[in-house]
Motif scaffolding. Structure first.
Motif, PDB file in Angstrom:
ATOM      1  N   PHE A  51      49.146  30.592  30.153  1.00 54.83           N
ATOM      2  CA  PHE A  51      47.745  30.990  29.924  1.00 54.83           C
ATOM      3  C   PHE A  51      47.071  30.058  28.921  1.00 54.83           C
ATOM      4  CE2 PHE A  51      48.746  35.768  30.750  1.00 54.83           C
ATOM      5  CZ  PHE A  51      48.781  35.509  32.105  1.00 54.83           C
ATOM      6  N   ASP A  84      46.349  48.257  27.078  1.00 53.64           N
ATOM      7  CA  ASP A  84      46.228  49.137  28.235  1.00 53.64           C
ATOM      8  C   ASP A  84      45.472  48.371  29.329  1.00 53.64           C
ATOM      9  OD1 ASP A  84      46.088  51.320  29.849  1.00 53.64           O
ATOM     10  OD2 ASP A  84      44.385  52.221  28.831  1.00 53.64           O
ATOM     11  N   CYS A  85      46.071  48.228  30.491  1.00 53.36           N
ATOM     12  CA  CYS A  85      45.369  47.510  31.557  1.00 53.36           C
ATOM     13  C   CYS A  85      45.767  48.057  32.929  1.00 53.36           C
ATOM     14  CB  CYS A  85      45.634  46.018  31.486  1.00 53.36           C
ATOM     15  SG  CYS A  85      47.336  45.572  31.273  1.00 53.36           S
ATOM     16  N   HIS A  86      44.802  48.229  33.764  1.00 52.93           N
ATOM     17  CA  HIS A  86      45.049  48.663  35.137  1.00 52.93           C
ATOM     18  C   HIS A  86      43.855  48.267  36.005  1.00 52.93           C
ATOM     19  CE1 HIS A  86      42.737  52.023  33.407  1.00 52.93           C
ATOM     20  NE2 HIS A  86      42.218  52.125  34.598  1.00 52.93           N
ATOM     21  N   PRO A  88      41.043  49.569  38.286  1.00 58.81           N
ATOM     22  CA  PRO A  88      40.431  50.878  38.542  1.00 58.81           C
ATOM     23  C   PRO A  88      40.312  51.207  40.031  1.00 58.81           C
ATOM     24  CG  PRO A  88      38.796  49.308  37.759  1.00 58.81           C
ATOM     25  CD  PRO A  88      40.110  48.622  37.668  1.00 58.81           C
ATOM     26  N   MET A 102      50.176  40.283  45.533  1.00 57.02           N
ATOM     27  CA  MET A 102      49.620  39.121  44.840  1.00 57.02           C
ATOM     28  C   MET A 102      50.715  38.133  44.437  1.00 57.02           C
ATOM     29  SD  MET A 102      46.447  40.145  42.459  1.00 57.02           S
ATOM     30  CE  MET A 102      47.106  41.606  41.678  1.00 57.02           C
TER      31      MET A 102
ATOM     32  N   SER B 134      34.462  45.788  35.906  1.00 56.35           N
ATOM     33  CA  SER B 134      35.484  46.833  35.742  1.00 56.35           C
ATOM     34  C   SER B 134      36.823  46.229  35.329  1.00 56.35           C
ATOM     35  CB  SER B 134      35.691  47.592  37.047  1.00 56.35           C
ATOM     36  OG  SER B 134      34.562  48.338  37.328  1.00 56.35           O
ATOM     37  N   ASP B 135      37.124  45.053  35.863  1.00 57.32           N
ATOM     38  CA  ASP B 135      38.363  44.370  35.464  1.00 57.32           C
ATOM     39  C   ASP B 135      38.303  43.973  33.998  1.00 57.32           C
ATOM     40  OD1 ASP B 135      39.317  44.658  37.994  1.00 57.32           O
ATOM     41  OD2 ASP B 135      38.982  42.593  38.616  1.00 57.32           O
ATOM     42  N   ASN B 138      38.795  47.140  31.945  1.00 60.60           N
ATOM     43  CA  ASN B 138      40.156  47.693  31.970  1.00 60.60           C
ATOM     44  C   ASN B 138      41.242  46.644  31.742  1.00 60.60           C
ATOM     45  OD1 ASN B 138      39.572  50.554  32.788  1.00 60.60           O
ATOM     46  ND2 ASN B 138      38.558  49.473  34.444  1.00 60.60           N
ATOM     47  N   ASN B 139      40.850  45.485  31.258  1.00 58.20           N
ATOM     48  CA  ASN B 139      41.794  44.383  30.975  1.00 58.20           C
ATOM     49  C   ASN B 139      42.631  44.013  32.205  1.00 58.20           C
ATOM     50  OD1 ASN B 139      41.121  44.367  28.135  1.00 58.20           O
ATOM     51  ND2 ASN B 139      42.298  46.260  27.989  1.00 58.20           N
ATOM     52  N   ALA B 140      42.062  44.199  33.386  1.00 59.98           N
ATOM     53  CA  ALA B 140      42.841  43.937  34.606  1.00 59.98           C
ATOM     54  C   ALA B 140      43.039  42.451  34.868  1.00 59.98           C
ATOM     55  CB  ALA B 140      42.151  44.582  35.804  1.00 59.98           C
ATOM     56  N   LEU B 142      44.255  40.334  32.956  1.00 56.09           N
ATOM     57  CA  LEU B 142      45.588  39.962  32.463  1.00 56.09           C
ATOM     58  C   LEU B 142      46.649  40.277  33.518  1.00 56.09           C
ATOM     59  CD1 LEU B 142      47.015  38.826  30.033  1.00 56.09           C
ATOM     60  CD2 LEU B 142      47.091  41.093  29.045  1.00 56.09           C
ATOM     61  N   ILE B 143      46.441  41.361  34.244  1.00 62.02           N
ATOM     62  CA  ILE B 143      47.366  41.722  35.319  1.00 62.02           C
ATOM     63  C   ILE B 143      47.254  40.704  36.460  1.00 62.02           C
ATOM     64  CG2 ILE B 143      47.824  43.445  37.137  1.00 62.02           C
ATOM     65  CD1 ILE B 143      48.695  44.575  34.537  1.00 62.02           C
ATOM     66  N   TYR B 144      46.018  40.448  36.878  1.00 66.84           N
ATOM     67  CA  TYR B 144      45.814  39.513  37.985  1.00 66.84           C
ATOM     68  C   TYR B 144      46.407  38.139  37.665  1.00 66.84           C
ATOM     69  CZ  TYR B 144      42.517  42.319  40.752  1.00 66.84           C
ATOM     70  OH  TYR B 144      41.949  43.267  41.548  1.00 66.84           O
ATOM     71  N   LEU B 145      46.015  37.614  36.504  1.00 68.77           N
ATOM     72  CA  LEU B 145      46.370  36.226  36.228  1.00 68.77           C
ATOM     73  C   LEU B 145      47.788  36.066  35.694  1.00 68.77           C
ATOM     74  CD1 LEU B 145      42.937  34.907  34.934  1.00 68.77           C
ATOM     75  CD2 LEU B 145      43.864  34.856  37.223  1.00 68.77           C
ATOM     76  N   ALA B 328      42.473  34.677  31.680  1.00 67.57           N
ATOM     77  CA  ALA B 328      43.499  35.714  31.507  1.00 67.57           C
ATOM     78  C   ALA B 328      43.438  36.299  30.112  1.00 67.57           C
ATOM     79  CB  ALA B 328      44.871  35.131  31.759  1.00 67.57           C
ATOM     80  N   VAL B 329      43.201  35.421  29.152  1.00 70.56           N
ATOM     81  CA  VAL B 329      43.152  35.887  27.759  1.00 70.56           C
ATOM     82  C   VAL B 329      41.904  35.335  27.101  1.00 70.56           C
ATOM     83  CG1 VAL B 329      45.613  36.209  27.390  1.00 70.56           C
ATOM     84  CG2 VAL B 329      44.653  33.955  27.111  1.00 70.56           C
TER      85      VAL B 329
END
Lengths: 305, 333
Positions: A51, A84-86, A88, A102, B134-135, B138-140, B142-145, B328-329
């Motif tokens: 990253f 916390d991450c998800h 939605p 993915m 929304s991503d 919800n910090n999404a 970080l999940i994706y990348l 991502a960050v």
């Protein structure tokens, strides 16, 4: 064999140096990344995931260069972030299967693995519930499941017990221990909670101000150069302390009636006989004694002080 | 004598208590899809998410109304011309129909898309406001990348998911109308007079969906609140139209063919302008008042170059804005 080899790695945010010329080899197994807040643990993990670009130095994880092989690396790594991450609008099964897809898994395989990993992470039937309705503990488990779904070779767990109650913490630590010791995955756990690290990891890397200050297996780090004994008396006794010191012992700590003494050399006679003899002489009553070892917290405090 | 009941083997009891599925965790060493198509996974997932809410389905259904209206107009046009034996003058005067060869059907498609734009904007707001916001919330990201995908894969997947949602609603009813015309007016020169109509319809609906998606993705990437993103996009869309129309009225003095580009220099105006260019229609309509009398006015298509320029510019700005913001960050320098 090392899972990660880092050599002179420096990462800067503008003028602030978060990781400062770090050189370390992270061995296989479960490794704890310890350090106070701001030590550079999370920055190191983000750099190892590709990253962040290192300002200087180099790093290899599972044989891939962290600066150039980010995609190949992330195929082999699972990340459980601290925050916390998800995504939605999804339930846990859809979310974890989506994460699997993915990572390149065919849809049917990803769905099957999503069910498996969610069951493994003890989410049971709750896996069909919308993620937005989850408690903190359940969200932590889903984060672990999405990190595991594509079958990584290395797991990065950033503060895995964050916000968990004692039962949840216990369950999470058992999972981490099982993943690393029963399933054979390499795990790097970043935390500042010593008991968590002590319970799950085989070795630790201690960081301070972006540098590595101590590394080794927990057993090695906890071992003492000299011989220390912990003694519990019925009541505090200065006479006992004085008598011990007269026998060549040095007082290390004293809390109430609990004493820890260090002998530069092991006593020639049996330690039990020696302690009881001293107790009789000083009118003290011994409740118990044991050979002392350093806790990981002692090691950590020594390393960062 | 009753024989003793045999004991149930221990293994059977264990199996009765065991779950049906094999719940043990194993490593995955199965096949992997090519990395080049992982954006498509995101696009499909987003398409499913966007089209799931009831609000999307309701507005999507309402977005069919303009095309149903146009079908009625075409039917009326056929009836009146048959009955009168010539031009259905009333409908022509209102600008609803044009019997000029090459415009007869194109005008209907152009009109229908124009009426449908409002629904498409609302759908864009419903589906797209939260597509990246929304991503962010919800910090999404970080999940994706943290998966083996690039930020371009993520952006393309998000964009395509939104594009497909809007395009389905824009193109679906248009295709239905095309099918109706093909079946009903085949002998009236439908294919002979307007052979490229399908291509024009595909381009007009596709460009509309692409522009809406790009703008929405761009603004959504810079926000953590879907509601605020929606409000900003709505404000830009509607206020832009009011401002460009007002400025055009002031500068042109109401002359239909003066400062045409200014009249179309909003999102909705440019989309409408480009669809007029694509369908190649000149809109005939009546202007005036009862007291002073009416006169026929022709609105010629605006410059194709200008319309393409405005829309491509908006789309590029939207996508570039999103690309800059997606990380991502958060890196604080």
């Amino acid at each position: 064999m090392a899972v990660a080899t880092i050599s002179g790695l420096t990462v800067r945010y503008g003028n602030k140096t978060a990781v400062d010329g770090l050189t370390v080899e992270i061995p296989e197994g479960c490794v704890g990344l310890l350090g106070p807040n701001g030590a550079g643990k999370t920055t190191l993990l983000k750099t190892l995931l590709g990253f962040l670009k290192p300002t200087s130095g180099s790093g290899e994880v599972l044989g891939y260069n962290v600066a150039t092989d980010g995609l190949k690396l992330r195929q082999k790594i699972g990340l459980m972030p601290e925050i916390d991450c998800h995504i939605p609008g999804m339930n846990a099964v859809t979310f974890v299967a989506y994460c699997g897809e993915m990572s390149g898994m065919p849809a049917a395989q990803a769905l099957r693995r999503a069910h498996e990993t969610l069951q493994y992470c003890r989410l049971g039937e709750a896996r069909y519930r919308d993620l937005e309705t989850y408690s903190t503990g359940m969200k932590q488990k889903v984060k672990l499941a999405q990190a595991l779904v594509h079958g990584p070779k290395l797991l990065f767990l950033d503060e895995p017990t964050n916000g968990l109650d004692p039962d949840g913490r216990d369950e999470m630590l058992n999972l981490v221990r099982d993943v690393s010791h029963a399933k054979g995955l390499n795990v790097i756990v970043s935390s500042h909670l010593m008991p968590d690290i002590e319970r799950t990891c085989d070795s630790v890397v201690v960081m301070r101000s972006g540098k590595m200050v101590r590394q080794g297996s927990i057993t090695e780090l906890r071992a003492l150069d000299a011989v220390q004994w912990s003694v519990d008396l019925r009541t505090p006794s200065p006479q006992f302390q004085a008598a011990m010191e007269a026998e060549g012992a040095t007082l290390i700590t004293n809390a109430g009636s609990h004493y820890r003494f260090e002998f530069k050399k092991s006593p020639t006679e049996d330690i039990g006989s020696l302690l009881f003899a001293i107790a009789i002489r000083s009118n003290a009553q011994i409740r118990g004694f044991e050979r002392a070892s350093r806790s990981l917290e002692d090691v950590f405090m020594e390393a960062i002080s | 004598m009753i024989p003793p009941i045999p004991a149930i083997p221990q293994q059977t009891v264990q199996n009765q208590n065991a779950p049906i599925a094999d719940l043990s965790y194993r490593n995955y060493d199965g096949p992997l899809n090519s990395r080049a198509i992982r954006w498509w996974t995101i696009a499909l997932a987003m398409f499913k998410l966007h089209t799931k809410p009831l609000s999307f389905k309701v507005i999507g259904a309402l977005a069919m109304l303009p095309y149903l209206f146009v079908i009625v107009v075409l039917w009326l046009q056929g009836q009146l011309s048959t009955a009168g034996g010539g031009r259905p003058s009333f409908l022509v005067m209102t600008g609803l129909v044009d019997t000029t060869p090459g415009q007869k059907f194109a005008l209907q498609f152009y009109n229908a898309l124009g009426y449908q734009l409002l629904y498409l904007v609302i759908l864009t707001l419903i589906a797209g406001a939260g597509c990246i916001a929304s991503d962010n919330k919800n910090n999404a990201l970080l999940i994706y990348l943290s998966k083996p995908i690039t930020k371009n894969d993520y952006l393309l997947g998000k964009w395509m998911g939104l594009f497909l949602s809007i395009f389905t609603v824009a193109f679906g009813p248009a295709a239905l109308l095309y099918f109706y015309c093909m079946v009903s007016f085949y002998s009236d020169g439908f294919f002979k007079d307007e052979p490229r109509l399908f291509l024009h319809m595909l381009t007009a609906t596709g460009v509309t969906a692409a522009v809406f998606s790009s703008i929405m993705v761009g603004l959504s990437a810079w926000s953590k609140s879907p509601r605020i993103t929606g409000a900003i996009v709505a404000a830009i869309y509607f206020a832009g139209q009011v401002v460009s129309f007002t400025l055009w009225r002031i500068t042109s003095g109401g002359d239909a063919n003066k400062d045409v580009i200014l009249a179309h220099s909003s999102i909705g105006g440019a989309i409408s302008g480009l669809s007029q260019v694509l369908y190649g229609v000149t809109v005939h309509t009546l202007r005036g008042r009862m007291k002073t009398g009416f006169h026929e006015v022709d609105y010629a298509p605006p410059s194709a170059f200008a319309m393409w320029g405005i829309l491509i510019g908006l789309a590029v700005i939207g996508i570039a804005a999103a690309r800059i913001k997606i990380r991502a960050v958060e890196v604080i320098s």
